[in-house]
Design an enzyme around this catalytic site. Sequence first.
Site, short mmCIF file in Angstrom:
data_model
loop_
_atom_site.label_atom_id
_atom_site.label_comp_id
_atom_site.label_asym_id
_atom_site.label_seq_id
_atom_site.Cartn_x
_atom_site.Cartn_y
_atom_site.Cartn_z
N GLU A 27 39.83 33.64 34.57
CA GLU A 27 40.81 34.04 33.55
C GLU A 27 42.12 33.27 33.71
O GLU A 27 42.35 32.59 34.71
CB GLU A 27 41.07 35.53 33.64
CG GLU A 27 41.71 35.94 34.96
CD GLU A 27 42.38 37.30 34.89
OE1 GLU A 27 43.44 37.38 34.24
OE2 GLU A 27 41.86 38.24 35.50
N LYS A 162 41.85 47.96 38.92
CA LYS A 162 43.19 47.92 39.47
C LYS A 162 43.64 49.31 39.92
O LYS A 162 43.43 50.30 39.22
CB LYS A 162 44.16 47.35 38.44
CG LYS A 162 43.88 45.90 38.06
CD LYS A 162 44.92 45.36 37.12
CE LYS A 162 44.69 43.89 36.80
NZ LYS A 162 43.60 43.66 35.86
#
Length: 309
Positions: A27, A162
Amino acid sequence: MMDNPYLWISEEVEQALKENKPVVALESTIISHGMPYPRNVETALRVEQAVRSQGAVPATIAILQGKLSVGISPEQIDHLGRRGLSVHKASRRDLAVLLSQGMDGATTVATTMIGAALAGVKVFATGGVGGVHRGAETTMDISADLEELGRTGVCVVCAGCKSILDLKLTMEYLETKGVPVIGYGTEELPAFYTRTSGLKVDYRLDSAQDIARAFRAQQACGIAGGMLVTNPIPQQYSMDPDFINQNIDQAVAECQKLGIQGKEITPFLLDKVQKLTGGLSLEANIELVLNNARLAAQVAAALCGLAGE
């Protein structure tokens, strides 16, 4: 692959795909929104090298001048790193406008999956995926990453969701979407900065070969959606759960007080946690991404090896 006017694939990546060589998508929001310059560029190039160290070709993905670009150059990575937060953070909803208007954008997990799938890249390495945010029962703040995992056939290697998220609700959401959550060498869901979360993954697999076989079976049966492989941060870089969670709670409270919303939440929280931990969280973040890149390359190589079976 090259018939799409909005898709650009580097010569190296295209050649590797034609020759059934392993390719790993990467990414670009980690470059523009994940950490400060020049650390962001240094890290991106180290991640690419980690992929190459395992015999695979890195394909960093970004939107550049209206093209979903797969396999951008070091100079283009530096361009994104220097521009930083001024680059559009591009998720699925942003693609149409950014592409049609000839703009730049840094791809999130969701848009990196889209770019990878369009190019024919099956494996993607990232740090951590988005998920259900804390307080989502009132805010309805759920990352588009989860929707993409439910619809796009890419194997995503990460260090779990996360830590700033509600991990239990994220796991429930992934179950609803039919996304298998695999623990690499672990039965417990890793929590990004730490190896433990108190939650169980769906299945434990202990080798890249086993992961590749599972993903191939999913694809062969026409089961829509991706696979989430959670790879614990190496033990020596794992942070104390109480320490990191206290700092995350403080960062979340400040985020809410300031009224920060939408796509700005994650960059704010990651930056705030980095400052609260004296930079320790940034070091952990870098090491876990490198670790994921190496595993993803091994999975990609295993998938290529299965192609002839």
